[in-house]
Design a protein around this motif. Structure first.
Motif, PDB file in Angstrom:
ATOM      1  N   LEU A   1       1.391   3.620  -2.561  1.00  0.00           N
ATOM      2  CA  LEU A   1       1.204   5.967  -2.434  1.00  0.00           C
ATOM      3  C   LEU A   1       2.095   6.396  -3.110  1.00  0.00           C
ATOM      4  O   LEU A   1       2.209   7.570  -3.662  1.00  0.00           O
ATOM      5  CB  LEU A   1       0.361   5.561  -1.064  1.00  0.00           C
ATOM      6  CG  LEU A   1      -0.786   5.522  -0.893  1.00  0.00           C
ATOM      7  CD1 LEU A   1      -0.932   5.601   0.849  1.00  0.00           C
ATOM      8  CD2 LEU A   1      -1.270   7.182  -1.324  1.00  0.00           C
ATOM      9  N   VAL A   2       3.725   5.388  -2.787  1.00  0.00           N
ATOM     10  CA  VAL A   2       4.770   6.549  -3.266  1.00  0.00           C
ATOM     11  C   VAL A   2       4.828   6.472  -4.031  1.00  0.00           C
ATOM     12  O   VAL A   2       5.015   7.911  -5.304  1.00  0.00           O
ATOM     13  CB  VAL A   2       5.697   5.919  -2.381  1.00  0.00           C
ATOM     14  CG1 VAL A   2       7.011   6.699  -3.213  1.00  0.00           C
ATOM     15  CG2 VAL A   2       6.119   5.977  -1.320  1.00  0.00           C
TER      16      VAL A   2
ATOM     17  N   LEU B   1       2.688   9.503  -6.003  1.00  0.00           N
ATOM     18  CA  LEU B   1       2.890  10.437  -5.685  1.00  0.00           C
ATOM     19  C   LEU B   1       4.209  10.792  -7.028  1.00  0.00           C
ATOM     20  O   LEU B   1       4.255  12.210  -6.974  1.00  0.00           O
ATOM     21  CB  LEU B   1       4.065  10.991  -3.907  1.00  0.00           C
ATOM     22  CG  LEU B   1       3.105  11.343  -2.998  1.00  0.00           C
ATOM     23  CD1 LEU B   1       3.855  10.688  -2.105  1.00  0.00           C
ATOM     24  CD2 LEU B   1       2.644  12.130  -3.617  1.00  0.00           C
TER      25      LEU B   1
ATOM     26  N   ALA C   1       0.576  -1.208  -0.162  1.00  0.00           N
ATOM     27  CA  ALA C   1       0.245   0.015  -0.114  1.00  0.00           C
ATOM     28  C   ALA C   1       0.291   2.055  -0.487  1.00  0.00           C
ATOM     29  O   ALA C   1       0.668   2.009  -0.804  1.00  0.00           O
ATOM     30  CB  ALA C   1      -0.989   0.179   1.093  1.00  0.00           C
ATOM     31  N   ALA C   2       2.057   1.134   0.700  1.00  0.00           N
ATOM     32  CA  ALA C   2       2.700   2.151   1.212  1.00  0.00           C
ATOM     33  C   ALA C   2       3.736   2.611  -0.305  1.00  0.00           C
ATOM     34  O   ALA C   2       3.697   3.812  -1.007  1.00  0.00           O
ATOM     35  CB  ALA C   2       3.490   2.206   2.209  1.00  0.00           C
TER      36      ALA C   2
END
Lengths: 347, 371
Positions: free
Chosen positions: A13-14, A17, A9-10
């Protein structure tokens, strides 16, 4: 499993971004903002990262990267920097978004300089201040002298890291039949190796030295000489602000220059009173100019050397012989000791 | 089968059906464990296995353990059991994180205040909207003043230095407290008679529930600063608490809605027939019963939420898991991570077990109220 989902998930998201336009900082912006705010925001860790960011019994930060954070703040704010430095606890995945959003001003967090970070993520790096060699540790009783001797065995690697890739690529290039066991959490990887689940453990040698310390008998483990890859560790800043990168570079340079000129925290006052050469005279602010072009005071280098010593002192205190890790500097020495590091020319 | 045999059979069946606790418990136990040779053997093996495990645990955790860090990390040299010396040496780091050492009494006091408020609000005497809100407002104000400082001569301590148990308890309490009204609103709106409102709030709740908590926390901590203007951002801590509250409220809204749907429609109709308006029907008839019906899942949601606070570690908060990680994260103490995790597990256990027991107590008192 949950850990992997979290990381996934991280990462997602990164990844998302990176599609956003990276915020560009203009030349001098960061220093101006830091001075106006009265605080330098530097990276800590969410927990501790051995040797680089640790917390003592009193809840105070220590470590290699923390020393550099402190020196950075001292270079900007002078000797009374303590109230002008915030060490922000931050997770690995958070580093780059936090830099872009202004939650931090500089990443000093054992961070490798990579193409993707340099371009897509909008990070500008200082000179590397460490080279992290990826090596393999094994038990002495296996009698291995190189990674090739571990053929048929299992090597534990931290999952999803560059190390994992280096070890696998190295084995593939040498056509070695080695099984790899990627493990997500550091403690689990350590436990897997120490309990004998794996014959080898692939990591940076700095980290391997910390793992060796956890063994019942540290002398029973050996870090094999094969260097599979090195990762240059550098400070990360927002792209576009050359002034801030200059400060970072000359801060590091001051430590190396002090080292090759034999300046320590103890003798810096004598050196300042009687500089052996024009370079040292300028470094210590005897002849003016080392601060003004960077937007700092002329005594900044003197201050940080007085407080933190030279580069070797920082090494020995945090990961070297004065620390529990007893890691020798090897390629991280200056050219004078056969290493790869050198000071720039201060003219 | 002869008549006396049948009578005996019926009698023994009746015995078995008798409510437990009314008979001599040891008699039943004896009968169950060593009633026949086979039962005896199974019991013996079972007890032996448990005894071996317990023995090893005690051996490790008590008999061979080192409890005091008289010589720092060297205290545990040569010990074959647990090294509790690390807790002795570094408990303040575990409980208070990066909070300035000399000021840690403030963090401790703040944590105690919050826990005390939590305990007080469990006492039925406080179950009154005005009392509860006064209690919690006072509790949070005290917590904030103690932790943040800056007034009453207390030195200011900014949020990035908060940590340990105080932070865990604060994130939990604030998340639940902000989340609960949101959950009630969500549940009521989802049951609205207007299809647009019911539909859209259903969609919102389901959307939030379909996201992993970690994504929400990461968004709140890292992405919001890119989107919102600076004056609207607030500190990272409060953004993360809001994210936490949002996630909690989505699940809790569904739990409350479940509790509402268990209420016979006749109740609402009867209240309507008595001429009660919407708010009085909701707050006097529907919600009290909904909460009563939904008590077991609510408590379990609380427990889950308390444990989920540890996820904030990935957005860089020094809650108790992170401070525990820092506690064993030095070259000297690196070997003692099992002891630290065991200790943290015990801390979690104290909180979660108290919550569960309180839930059981509530269920008993409320059932008494029903009859």
């Amino acid at each position: 499993m949950r850990k992997q989902m979290m990381a996934g998930a991280a990462a997602l998201l990164v990844g998302g971004l990176t599609a956003m336009p990276a915020a560009e900082a203009a030349n001098g912006d960061t220093l101006k903002a830091v001075k106006e705010r009265g605080t330098l925001l530097c990276t800590g860790h969410n927990g501790s990262y051995l040797g680089f960011a640790e917390v003592d019994d009193e809840g105070k930060w220590h470590g290699f990267d923390i020393d550099l954070c402190r020196a950075f703040a001292m270079a900007i704010f002078g000797t009374e920097y303590e109230d002008h430095l915030k060490i922000v606890p931050i997770g690995w995945a958070q580093r780059f978004p936090s830099l872009q959003s202004g939650d931090i001003d500089v990443i000093i967090k054992a961070t490798g300089w990579t193409y993707n970070r340099d371009t897509d993520l909008g990070v500008q790096f200082s000179r590397p201040y460490l080279l992290a060699p990826a090596r393999v540790m094994t038990r002495k009783d296996l009698g291995a002298e190189s990674i090739a001797d571990l053929e048929g065995g299992t090597i534990c690697v931290p999952a999803g890291t560059t190390i994992e890739r280096y070890v696998v690529e190295y084995a593939a290039a040498k056509d070695l039949d080695i099984e790899f066991l990627p493990i997500e959490k550091t403690e689990e990887t350590d436990a897997a190796y120490l309990s004998g689940r794996c014959d080898g453990y692939g990591q940076w040698d700095v980290v391997l030295a910390t793992v060796r310390l956890k063994a019942d008998d540290p002398d029973a483990h050996v870090i094999l000489p094969d260097v599979m890859n090195v990762e240059p560790i550098a400070m990360g800043m927002r792209s576009g602000d050359d002034n801030f990168v200059d400060i970072a570079n000359w801060l590091l340079n001051a430590f190396w220059m002090a080292e090759v000129n034999g300046i320590t925290a103890d003798n810096v006052d004598e050196m300042k009173a009687d500089p052996p050469n024009p370079g040292v005279a300028k470094l210590l602010g005897v002849t003016p100019g080392i601060g003004s072009q960077l937007g700092l005071e002329d005594d900044w280098a003197y201050n940080v050397i007085k407080a933190f010593g030279n580069f070797n002192d920082i090494w020995e205190r945090n990961v070297g012989m004065d620390s529990p890790y007893k890691l020798d500097r090897g390629i991280n020495s200056t050219y004078k000791d056969g290493g790869l590091f050198y000071p720039l020319v201060l003219d | 089968m002869s008549a006396p045999g049948l009578a005996e059979q019926i009698a023994s069946d009746a015995d078995e059906m008798e409510a437990p606790g009314r008979r001599d418990p040891f008699g039943t136990l004896r009968q169950r464990l060593i009633g026949s040779p086979l039962q005896s053997a199974v019991s013996f093996v079972g007890i032996a296995i448990v005894a071996v495990i317990v023995w090893h645990l005690l051996d490790w955790g008590v008999f061979n353990a080192v409890f005091f860090a008289t010589e720092g990390p060297k205290s545990c040299e040569g010990a074959t059991g647990a090294c509790w010396a690390i807790i002795d040496a570094r408990w303040r780091l575990i409980f208070f994180g990066l909070y300035p050492y000399e000021l840690q009494w403030r963090s401790g006091l703040a944590c105690i205040v919050l826990v005390a408020v939590g305990i007080l609000s469990c006492v039925p005497r406080f179950w009154h909207a005005s009392r509860l809100s006064a209690l919690w407002l006072g509790g949070f104000a005290t917590f904030y003043v103690l932790m943040r400082g800056g007034i009453f001569g207390l030195a200011p301590v900014s949020e990035e230095k908060w940590g340990g148990l105080s932070l865990t308890v604060f994130i939990f309490a604030a998340g639940v407290l902000v989340g609960m009204p949101m959950a009630i609103a969500g549940a009521l709106l989802r049951r609205s008679r207007l299809p647009v409102i019911a539909g859209s709030f259903g969609l919102v709740i389901d959307c939030v529930r379909s996201l992993p908590l970690v994504t929400i926390l990461f968004t709140a901590a890292v992405i919001v600063p890119f989107v919102l203007p600076e004056w609207l951002q607030g500190d990272k801590l409060y953004r993360v608490i809001f994210g936490f509250a949002l996630f909690f409220s989505a699940y809790q809204a569904e739990i409350i809605r479940g509790g509402m749907q268990a209420i016979p429609p006749g109740q609402d109709e009867a209240a309507r027939a008595l001429g009660l308006g919407y708010w009085r029907r909701t707050f006097l008839i529907t919600l009290p019963q909904a909460f009563r019906n939904a008590l077991p899942p609510t408590i379990s949601q609380f427990v889950i939420t308390f444990k989920e606070t540890s996820l904030v570690i990935i957005v860089g908060f020094f809650e108790i898991m992170a401070s525990g990680n820092a506690a064993y994260g030095t070259g000297d103490w690196g070997f003692a991570y099992i002891e630290v995790y065991t200790f943290i597990a015990l801390v979690y256990f104290v909180f979660v077990f108290s919550l569960s027991r309180y839930g059981a107590f509530l269920e008993r008192t409320m059932r008494v109220g029903l009859h």
